[in-house]
Motif scaffolding. Structure first.
Motif, mmCIF file in Angstrom:
data_model
loop_
_atom_site.group_PDB
_atom_site.id
_atom_site.type_symbol
_atom_site.label_atom_id
_atom_site.label_comp_id
_atom_site.label_asym_id
_atom_site.label_seq_id
_atom_site.Cartn_x
_atom_site.Cartn_y
_atom_site.Cartn_z
ATOM 1 N N LEU A 18 4.864 -12.562 -0.730
ATOM 2 C CA LEU A 18 4.860 -13.825 -1.483
ATOM 3 C C LEU A 18 4.386 -14.975 -0.593
ATOM 4 C CD1 LEU A 18 8.228 -13.517 -3.431
ATOM 5 C CD2 LEU A 18 5.930 -13.539 -4.420
ATOM 6 N N ILE A 19 4.928 -15.009 0.618
ATOM 7 C CA ILE A 19 4.624 -16.115 1.530
ATOM 8 C C ILE A 19 3.141 -16.118 1.922
ATOM 9 C CG2 ILE A 19 5.077 -16.957 3.896
ATOM 10 C CD1 ILE A 19 8.036 -16.047 3.376
ATOM 11 N N ALA A 20 2.556 -14.942 1.992
ATOM 12 C CA ALA A 20 1.130 -14.859 2.373
ATOM 13 C C ALA A 20 0.243 -15.645 1.405
ATOM 14 C CB ALA A 20 0.696 -13.397 2.435
ATOM 15 N N GLY A 21 0.752 -15.895 0.190
ATOM 16 C CA GLY A 21 -0.036 -16.660 -0.789
ATOM 17 C C GLY A 21 0.168 -18.161 -0.680
ATOM 18 N N LEU A 22 1.073 -18.574 0.189
ATOM 19 C CA LEU A 22 1.352 -20.010 0.317
ATOM 20 C C LEU A 22 0.402 -20.666 1.320
ATOM 21 C CD1 LEU A 22 5.271 -20.048 0.338
ATOM 22 C CD2 LEU A 22 3.734 -20.505 -1.570
ATOM 23 N N GLU A 23 -0.827 -20.822 0.892
ATOM 24 C CA GLU A 23 -1.842 -21.453 1.744
ATOM 25 C C GLU A 23 -2.389 -22.629 0.958
ATOM 26 O OE1 GLU A 23 -2.962 -20.873 4.745
ATOM 27 O OE2 GLU A 23 -2.052 -18.927 5.222
ATOM 28 N N LYS A 189 1.685 -2.881 -9.229
ATOM 29 C CA LYS A 189 2.636 -1.774 -9.404
ATOM 30 C C LYS A 189 3.087 -1.219 -8.052
ATOM 31 C CE LYS A 189 1.306 -0.981 -14.044
ATOM 32 N NZ LYS A 189 2.122 -0.512 -15.139
ATOM 33 N N ALA A 190 2.706 0.029 -7.736
ATOM 34 C CA ALA A 190 3.246 0.632 -6.513
ATOM 35 C C ALA A 190 2.684 -0.012 -5.241
ATOM 36 C CB ALA A 190 3.004 2.130 -6.524
ATOM 37 N N LEU A 191 1.685 -0.884 -5.371
ATOM 38 C CA LEU A 191 1.191 -1.581 -4.181
ATOM 39 C C LEU A 191 2.087 -2.779 -3.843
ATOM 40 C CD1 LEU A 191 -2.670 -1.492 -4.847
ATOM 41 C CD2 LEU A 191 -1.365 -0.049 -3.270
ATOM 42 N N GLY A 192 2.902 -3.193 -4.808
ATOM 43 C CA GLY A 192 3.907 -4.232 -4.530
ATOM 44 C C GLY A 192 3.358 -5.632 -4.304
ATOM 45 N N ALA A 193 2.245 -5.964 -4.941
ATOM 46 C CA ALA A 193 1.688 -7.323 -4.855
ATOM 47 C C ALA A 193 1.796 -7.973 -6.246
ATOM 48 C CB ALA A 193 0.240 -7.254 -4.391
ATOM 49 N N PRO A 194 1.543 -9.275 -6.339
ATOM 50 C CA PRO A 194 1.575 -9.891 -7.669
ATOM 51 C C PRO A 194 0.461 -9.360 -8.571
ATOM 52 C CG PRO A 194 1.706 -11.545 -5.949
ATOM 53 C CD PRO A 194 1.349 -10.259 -5.276
ATOM 54 N N ALA A 195 0.606 -9.570 -9.875
ATOM 55 C CA ALA A 195 -0.437 -9.186 -10.826
ATOM 56 C C ALA A 195 -1.641 -10.110 -10.664
ATOM 57 C CB ALA A 195 0.114 -9.285 -12.241
ATOM 58 N N GLY A 196 -2.809 -9.628 -11.038
ATOM 59 C CA GLY A 196 -3.992 -10.496 -11.025
ATOM 60 C C GLY A 196 -5.274 -9.827 -10.579
ATOM 61 N N LEU A 197 -5.174 -8.591 -10.060
ATOM 62 C CA LEU A 197 -6.382 -7.960 -9.536
ATOM 63 C C LEU A 197 -6.619 -6.567 -10.116
ATOM 64 C CD1 LEU A 197 -5.829 -8.795 -5.756
ATOM 65 C CD2 LEU A 197 -7.289 -10.036 -7.375
ATOM 66 N N VAL A 248 -3.892 -14.416 -4.561
ATOM 67 C CA VAL A 248 -3.391 -13.061 -4.840
ATOM 68 C C VAL A 248 -4.026 -12.066 -3.868
ATOM 69 C CG1 VAL A 248 -2.993 -11.312 -6.607
ATOM 70 C CG2 VAL A 248 -3.176 -13.695 -7.281
ATOM 71 N N ILE A 249 -5.266 -12.326 -3.505
ATOM 72 C CA ILE A 249 -5.934 -11.429 -2.543
ATOM 73 C C ILE A 249 -5.257 -11.548 -1.168
ATOM 74 C CG2 ILE A 249 -8.129 -11.017 -1.319
ATOM 75 C CD1 ILE A 249 -9.485 -11.686 -4.088
ATOM 76 N N LEU A 250 -4.872 -12.761 -0.798
ATOM 77 C CA LEU A 250 -4.130 -12.923 0.473
ATOM 78 C C LEU A 250 -2.818 -12.134 0.415
ATOM 79 C CD1 LEU A 250 -4.475 -16.777 1.069
ATOM 80 C CD2 LEU A 250 -5.802 -14.957 2.165
ATOM 81 N N ALA A 255 0.461 -7.012 1.487
ATOM 82 C CA ALA A 255 1.114 -5.808 0.948
ATOM 83 C C ALA A 255 0.486 -4.553 1.568
ATOM 84 C CB ALA A 255 0.982 -5.773 -0.575
ATOM 85 N N LEU A 256 -0.837 -4.566 1.706
ATOM 86 C CA LEU A 256 -1.517 -3.400 2.294
ATOM 87 C C LEU A 256 -1.156 -3.219 3.766
ATOM 88 C CD1 LEU A 256 -4.946 -3.740 0.464
ATOM 89 C CD2 LEU A 256 -3.401 -1.767 0.310
ATOM 90 N N LYS A 257 -0.909 -4.347 4.445
ATOM 91 C CA LYS A 257 -0.471 -4.243 5.853
ATOM 92 C C LYS A 257 0.872 -3.516 5.913
ATOM 93 C CE LYS A 257 -2.596 -8.140 7.878
ATOM 94 N NZ LYS A 257 -2.501 -9.593 7.880
ATOM 95 N N LEU A 258 1.772 -3.889 5.019
ATOM 96 C CA LEU A 258 3.093 -3.250 4.999
ATOM 97 C C LEU A 258 2.982 -1.767 4.633
ATOM 98 C CD1 LEU A 258 5.186 -6.067 3.247
ATOM 99 C CD2 LEU A 258 5.009 -5.576 5.688
ATOM 100 N N ILE A 259 2.054 -1.469 3.730
ATOM 101 C CA ILE A 259 1.867 -0.066 3.317
ATOM 102 C C ILE A 259 1.319 0.754 4.493
ATOM 103 C CG2 ILE A 259 0.449 1.440 1.844
ATOM 104 C CD1 ILE A 259 0.756 -0.785 -0.348
ATOM 105 N N GLU A 260 0.372 0.170 5.210
ATOM 106 C CA GLU A 260 -0.170 0.893 6.379
ATOM 107 C C GLU A 260 0.902 1.098 7.435
ATOM 108 O OE1 GLU A 260 -3.909 -0.807 7.765
ATOM 109 O OE2 GLU A 260 -4.566 -0.814 5.669
ATOM 110 N N LYS A 261 1.776 0.099 7.570
ATOM 111 C CA LYS A 261 2.859 0.204 8.548
ATOM 112 C C LYS A 261 3.804 1.358 8.165
ATOM 113 C CE LYS A 261 6.142 -2.898 10.657
ATOM 114 N NZ LYS A 261 6.854 -4.130 10.355
ATOM 115 N N GLU A 262 4.104 1.455 6.881
ATOM 116 C CA GLU A 262 4.974 2.556 6.433
ATOM 117 C C GLU A 262 4.241 3.895 6.548
ATOM 118 O OE1 GLU A 262 6.158 2.542 2.260
ATOM 119 O OE2 GLU A 262 7.890 3.808 2.704
ATOM 120 N N GLY A 263 2.948 3.889 6.295
ATOM 121 C CA GLY A 263 2.134 5.116 6.280
ATOM 122 C C GLY A 263 2.125 5.666 4.867
ATOM 123 N N ILE A 264 0.944 5.952 4.335
ATOM 124 C CA ILE A 264 0.852 6.322 2.923
ATOM 125 C C ILE A 264 1.605 7.637 2.626
ATOM 126 C CG2 ILE A 264 -1.463 7.379 3.088
ATOM 127 C CD1 ILE A 264 -0.256 5.198 0.157
#
Ligand code: PMP
Length: 384
Positions: A18-23, A189-197, A248-250, A255-264
């Motif tokens: 969420l915070i990543a979108g606060l720019e 959905k399972a990517l855990g980001a806001p809707a919009g893309l 939303v892209i930010l 979200a993708l950084k967190l997913i990579e950290k967890e490992g797919i």
């Protein structure tokens, strides 16, 4: 009371995302944004299981805009086969009906899935340019065995498109190994980001089709208009066709950084453990699941069939108890849905079943009270 969201998207969004979108001052040509865009393109290859051979796309909208953008691969009069296991499979028909193409739909009985042999039989009988499949049908929670279907039909059809809106980030997805031409998804959905893309990856063959023809697509959702932007942004050069949903892209980049950290692989495993525990709980309570065939159970959605209690009442009572589930949307069933995707945890499975037990007992649904949570615990401890 804090609420636990076990819905089908948007799902719980981590604070960092969420915070990543606060720019407050980021232009769409800025270095930071171009970097984030490029990172998301690469991240899509990671979560969809494709190499640099595949071209990723980020377009505004969501699952439906990604679906409609598939018109960019079709010419007037083309034949399309839709394999539909429910409401979202049927959406393909609603979309293509608006365009000058010939559409056929293959449907199973509600709660079942169309078998690979059945899809093969259909494509042997008639020449289809394009086939659409839905990896996880969100209305029923039914998973289609994509790899097997593609294996059976690959030599008969030119293009195979898979709707992975409810699977990317939670199910094994190997779009390139499986020989899929377009694999598409959405951010919420399972990517855990806001809707919009709307998110897609296209095979070299799909890109060649896109570039070589005048399609039936309109303007905004015509992937041909978006392609130069994707290529340029990945190389670190700003480009414009229409304003992208910058913030939303930010957020998706984070979200993708967190997913990579967890490992797919770990992420898919976590979803499978939680989904298994939830199903074990429901079964122990004596409740029926919408998906009829165990091999088609999904990691992301479980439909719960009700004999007595009204679904709307179950939903409002469970919200009062601090857990939000999703309504049913398939007309063949009296049910509600548990969404278990994104940042869902094993503890959420315990809470979900505990709340369901209490509420269903109160509403007079015949259940084996107390057996559900016990089965969840058994399932979780044997999964470790
Ligand atoms: N396909 C599937 C499988 C879905 O679950 C959904 C959304 N629930 C869609 C497509 C449509 O996506 P959106 O609502 O983001 O347009």
């Amino acid at each position: 009371m804090d609420k636990i969201l076990l819905h089908v998207g948007p799902t719980t969004i981590k604070e960092d995302v969420l915070i990543a979108g606060l720019e407050n001052n980021i232009g769409f040509t800025s270095k930071e944004f171009v970097e984030a865009f490029s990172y998301v393109l690469k991240g899509l290859r990671y979560v969809m299981g494709v190499s640099k051979n595949y071209q990723p796309f980020i377009i505004p909208g969501g699952g439906t805009s990604a679906m409609e953008s598939i018109t960019s691969l079709l010419k007037p009069g083309d034949k399309v086969l839709i394999v539909s296991n429910g409401v979202f499979g049927d959406r393909w028909e609603q979309i293509f009906k608006r365009y000058p193409v010939n559409v056929k739909v293959l449907r199973p009985s509600p709660g079942y899935y169309v078998k690979p042999e059945e899809v093969e039989e259909a494509v042997r009988k008639e020449n289809y340019k394009l086939v659409t499949l839905t990896h996880v049908e969100t209305s029923t929670g039914v998973r289609e065995p994509i790899k097997d279907v593609v294996n059976n039909i690959r030599k008969y059809v030119e293009l195979i498109v898979v709707d992975g809106v409810s699977s990317v980030g939670a199910e094994e997805v190997k779009a390139e190994d499986w020989n899929v031409d377009v694999y598409l998804s959405a951010s919420q959905k399972a990517l855990g980001a806001p809707a919009g893309l709307g998110l897609l990856v296209l095979s070299p063959k799909a890109i060649a089709t896109l570039e070589s023809q005048d399609s039936i697509a309109g303007y905004y959702l015509n992937l041909k208009n978006w392609l130069p932007v994707m290529r340029s942004m990945e190389e670190g050069k700003a480009a414009y066709f229409a304003t992208p949903p910058v913030h939303v892209i930010l957020q998706l980049a984070e979200a993708l950084k967190l997913i990579e950290k967890e490992g797919i692989e770990n992420r898919v495993k976590r979803h499978s453990v939680v989904a298994g525990a939830i199903r074990a709980g429901l079964e122990a309570l004596g409740l029926e699941i919408v998906a009829r065939k165990p091999e088609s159970y999904s990691n992301t959605v479980t439909g719960v069939v009700l004999k007595v209690a009204e679904p709307q009442k179950v939903l409002s009572e469970t919200v009062n108890e601090g857990v939000e589930f999703a309504p049913g949307v398939h007309p063949a069933f009296k049910y509600f849905r548990i969404g278990h995707m994104g940042w869902v945890t094993p503890n959420d499975a315990v809470v979900a079943i505990s709340v369901i037990e209490r509420v269903l007992r109160k509403l007079g649904e015949p259940i084996k009270f107390g057996e559900g949570v016990k089965a969840v615990q058994e399932s979780l401890s044997s999964a470790r």
